[in-house]
Design a protein around this motif. Sequence first.
Motif, PDB file in Angstrom:
ATOM      1  N   VAL A  68      53.689  19.822  31.809  1.00  0.00           N
ATOM      2  CA  VAL A  68      53.034  21.559  31.947  1.00  0.00           C
ATOM      3  C   VAL A  68      51.709  21.104  32.500  1.00  0.00           C
ATOM      4  O   VAL A  68      50.998  20.639  31.740  1.00  0.00           O
ATOM      5  N   LEU A  69      51.258  21.568  33.613  1.00  0.00           N
ATOM      6  CA  LEU A  69      49.940  21.664  34.206  1.00  0.00           C
ATOM      7  C   LEU A  69      49.522  23.145  34.410  1.00  0.00           C
ATOM      8  O   LEU A  69      50.513  23.828  34.407  1.00  0.00           O
ATOM      9  N   GLU A  70      48.182  23.202  34.094  1.00  0.00           N
ATOM     10  CA  GLU A  70      47.700  24.925  34.166  1.00  0.00           C
ATOM     11  C   GLU A  70      47.367  25.431  35.462  1.00  0.00           C
ATOM     12  O   GLU A  70      46.977  24.675  36.208  1.00  0.00           O
ATOM     13  N   LEU A  71      47.895  26.620  35.797  1.00  0.00           N
ATOM     14  CA  LEU A  71      47.641  27.140  37.024  1.00  0.00           C
ATOM     15  C   LEU A  71      46.264  28.132  36.576  1.00  0.00           C
ATOM     16  O   LEU A  71      46.495  28.978  35.539  1.00  0.00           O
ATOM     17  N   PRO A  72      45.147  27.866  36.845  1.00  0.00           N
ATOM     18  CA  PRO A  72      43.769  28.432  36.608  1.00  0.00           C
ATOM     19  C   PRO A  72      43.692  29.925  36.782  1.00  0.00           C
ATOM     20  O   PRO A  72      44.447  30.346  37.777  1.00  0.00           O
ATOM     21  N   THR A  73      43.329  30.738  35.828  1.00  0.00           N
ATOM     22  CA  THR A  73      43.226  32.027  36.045  1.00  0.00           C
ATOM     23  C   THR A  73      42.701  32.693  37.269  1.00  0.00           C
ATOM     24  O   THR A  73      43.529  33.657  37.703  1.00  0.00           O
ATOM     25  N   VAL A  74      42.152  32.138  37.955  1.00  0.00           N
ATOM     26  CA  VAL A  74      41.470  32.332  39.178  1.00  0.00           C
ATOM     27  C   VAL A  74      42.710  32.734  40.114  1.00  0.00           C
ATOM     28  O   VAL A  74      42.395  33.900  41.147  1.00  0.00           O
ATOM     29  N   TRP A  75      43.681  31.886  39.988  1.00  0.00           N
ATOM     30  CA  TRP A  75      44.960  31.984  40.865  1.00  0.00           C
ATOM     31  C   TRP A  75      46.012  32.798  40.078  1.00  0.00           C
ATOM     32  O   TRP A  75      46.665  33.338  40.890  1.00  0.00           O
ATOM     33  N   ALA A  76      46.177  32.777  38.821  1.00  0.00           N
ATOM     34  CA  ALA A  76      47.081  33.044  38.070  1.00  0.00           C
ATOM     35  C   ALA A  76      47.225  34.613  38.284  1.00  0.00           C
ATOM     36  O   ALA A  76      48.163  35.323  38.076  1.00  0.00           O
ATOM     37  N   ALA A 250      32.044  46.648  41.364  1.00  0.00           N
ATOM     38  CA  ALA A 250      33.430  46.906  41.476  1.00  0.00           C
ATOM     39  C   ALA A 250      33.974  46.404  42.978  1.00  0.00           C
ATOM     40  O   ALA A 250      34.913  45.710  42.968  1.00  0.00           O
ATOM     41  N   GLU A 251      33.284  46.455  43.750  1.00  0.00           N
ATOM     42  CA  GLU A 251      33.664  46.149  45.176  1.00  0.00           C
ATOM     43  C   GLU A 251      33.527  44.560  45.610  1.00  0.00           C
ATOM     44  O   GLU A 251      34.060  44.072  46.465  1.00  0.00           O
ATOM     45  N   ALA A 252      32.871  43.880  44.308  1.00  0.00           N
ATOM     46  CA  ALA A 252      32.749  42.426  44.196  1.00  0.00           C
ATOM     47  C   ALA A 252      33.873  41.597  43.666  1.00  0.00           C
ATOM     48  O   ALA A 252      34.147  40.715  43.819  1.00  0.00           O
ATOM     49  N   LEU A 253      34.879  42.716  42.956  1.00  0.00           N
ATOM     50  CA  LEU A 253      35.811  41.985  42.560  1.00  0.00           C
ATOM     51  C   LEU A 253      37.333  41.699  43.557  1.00  0.00           C
ATOM     52  O   LEU A 253      37.060  42.340  44.649  1.00  0.00           O
ATOM     53  N   PRO A 254      37.886  40.732  43.106  1.00  0.00           N
ATOM     54  CA  PRO A 254      38.999  40.391  44.156  1.00  0.00           C
ATOM     55  C   PRO A 254      40.029  41.439  44.387  1.00  0.00           C
ATOM     56  O   PRO A 254      40.332  42.080  43.780  1.00  0.00           O
ATOM     57  N   ASP A 255      40.120  41.438  45.829  1.00  0.00           N
ATOM     58  CA  ASP A 255      41.191  42.291  46.382  1.00  0.00           C
ATOM     59  C   ASP A 255      40.803  44.037  46.054  1.00  0.00           C
ATOM     60  O   ASP A 255      41.723  44.775  45.883  1.00  0.00           O
ATOM     61  N   HIS A 288      51.001  49.408  42.191  1.00  0.00           N
ATOM     62  CA  HIS A 288      50.740  49.390  40.702  1.00  0.00           C
ATOM     63  C   HIS A 288      50.205  47.878  40.483  1.00  0.00           C
ATOM     64  O   HIS A 288      49.244  47.898  39.425  1.00  0.00           O
ATOM     65  N   ALA A 289      50.931  46.820  40.870  1.00  0.00           N
ATOM     66  CA  ALA A 289      50.470  45.529  40.403  1.00  0.00           C
ATOM     67  C   ALA A 289      48.756  45.191  40.922  1.00  0.00           C
ATOM     68  O   ALA A 289      48.281  44.369  40.193  1.00  0.00           O
ATOM     69  N   ARG A 290      48.462  45.784  42.342  1.00  0.00           N
ATOM     70  CA  ARG A 290      47.168  45.715  42.834  1.00  0.00           C
ATOM     71  C   ARG A 290      46.357  46.107  41.821  1.00  0.00           C
ATOM     72  O   ARG A 290      45.153  45.533  41.410  1.00  0.00           O
ATOM     73  N   VAL A 291      46.451  47.342  41.210  1.00  0.00           N
ATOM     74  CA  VAL A 291      45.673  48.039  40.501  1.00  0.00           C
ATOM     75  C   VAL A 291      45.541  47.491  39.408  1.00  0.00           C
ATOM     76  O   VAL A 291      44.314  47.327  38.759  1.00  0.00           O
ATOM     77  N   ARG A 292      46.418  46.976  38.394  1.00  0.00           N
ATOM     78  CA  ARG A 292      46.321  46.225  37.392  1.00  0.00           C
ATOM     79  C   ARG A 292      45.594  45.154  37.420  1.00  0.00           C
ATOM     80  O   ARG A 292      44.876  44.830  36.487  1.00  0.00           O
ATOM     81  N   ARG A 293      45.734  44.170  38.345  1.00  0.00           N
ATOM     82  CA  ARG A 293      44.957  42.980  38.613  1.00  0.00           C
ATOM     83  C   ARG A 293      43.463  43.103  38.942  1.00  0.00           C
ATOM     84  O   ARG A 293      42.547  42.755  38.367  1.00  0.00           O
ATOM     85  N   LEU A 294      43.234  44.254  39.426  1.00  0.00           N
ATOM     86  CA  LEU A 294      41.797  44.771  39.840  1.00  0.00           C
ATOM     87  C   LEU A 294      41.163  45.029  38.706  1.00  0.00           C
ATOM     88  O   LEU A 294      39.939  44.708  38.092  1.00  0.00           O
ATOM     89  N   LEU A 302      35.796  38.649  36.682  1.00  0.00           N
ATOM     90  CA  LEU A 302      35.981  37.761  37.780  1.00  0.00           C
ATOM     91  C   LEU A 302      35.699  38.484  39.255  1.00  0.00           C
ATOM     92  O   LEU A 302      36.351  39.289  39.423  1.00  0.00           O
ATOM     93  N   ARG A 303      34.646  37.771  39.735  1.00  0.00           N
ATOM     94  CA  ARG A 303      34.576  38.112  41.291  1.00  0.00           C
ATOM     95  C   ARG A 303      35.019  37.371  42.315  1.00  0.00           C
ATOM     96  O   ARG A 303      35.708  36.212  41.945  1.00  0.00           O
ATOM     97  N   ASN A 304      34.915  37.798  43.670  1.00  0.00           N
ATOM     98  CA  ASN A 304      35.642  37.241  44.595  1.00  0.00           C
ATOM     99  C   ASN A 304      34.770  35.806  44.913  1.00  0.00           C
ATOM    100  O   ASN A 304      35.588  35.031  45.020  1.00  0.00           O
TER     101      ASN A 304
END
Length: 393
Positions: A68-76, A250-255, A288-294, A302-304
Amino acid sequence: MKTIGIVAEYNPFHLGHAWHIAESRRLVQDETAIVAVMSGNWVQRGECAIADKWARARMALSGGVDLVLELPTVWAVSSAEGFARGAVEILAASGVVDVLSFGSECGDAAPLKELARCLNSPDFSCALRRELVPQRSFPQCRRQAVQRLLGPEAAALLDSPNNSLGVEYLRFLPPGMEAVTVPRRGAGHDSGLEQDGFPSASLLRQRLRAGNMTSFSPFQSLPWKGEPADMKWLERALIARLRSMTLEEAEALPDSGDGLAARLLYAARQTANLEELYALTKTRTYTHARVRRLALCALLGLRNQDRPPAPPYLRVLGFNGRGQALLREMRQRAALPFFVKAAHIHDKTFHRFSAEAQSLFAMEDRFTDLFSLCFPASRPSGLEWTAGPVIIR
């Protein structure tokens, strides 16, 4: 011996995952090892995992995975494209994976490969630009662009979540790596249902968080231990974080583009309830998924700019005897440095990890400390340094 790579969250590991592993071995028809790249303590639907990454790695190893290898949070916690790209790059960088296996609703890799080629083409980029209009989400625009190029039957494949994610894996498949797909069995993704003896992971999470262990245990590779993690323990902390953010932050957050950042901050001032926050922010444009992730990225800080262009290391969460043999191969063949114990990332005699790698792991350490607060009785900080890899002999 061939090695199969699987991308997973195992949130939690259940019979459907065991079925996927067994079918992958059958399809490859060779002596095989299984490498899973697995999300850590935070998952793509924008919340904490039901159990920490070491517990889920142990479940996976008990269910048929060898390494098992980890997918780091920034991609997860990224969009499907970012999630798939990070995961496939980790499998490729291991140097030992021959075949990528993923589940899909259609069970046929050929049309999904055609879709992947389409999405990577210049013609798709042009078609997508024509479809990007207000009041339509990105998945809807993408589907319309594909329909223009390949027709309605091909575009309809993107309506199923595992097909859609599989296409993203195939977009980043490196030369020389094969791909197979296993037909998904049982309840649909996020359905909260059980079908043909295979419940959805959503249903199992509901049962766990409700304390219904009797109906949960038959679907597990290991008995459940401890309390399940739940975002409800961080609800007010997340709202507080949003209420204290500036629009620029907030605008510096991913997506966060297309006005979503402003809408999320406005919603946080109207409610202190997470589900209401998501409902107030979601529109036809913002899924909904995009809102939750943001919202989760805001909590994590976590920023861009925090996501590197590509993974700078491989992190081992667990292995068995066959996985240990793969690690020996990786010492000769891996394209990235890897570590088994956290202390190794600062040990210059063990491997030379870049400043970028050390910065990414420092973030992972912070993210795990926040995950430690997702329980009725909070866990201590510093678990990245005190929790060792899971080893099954």
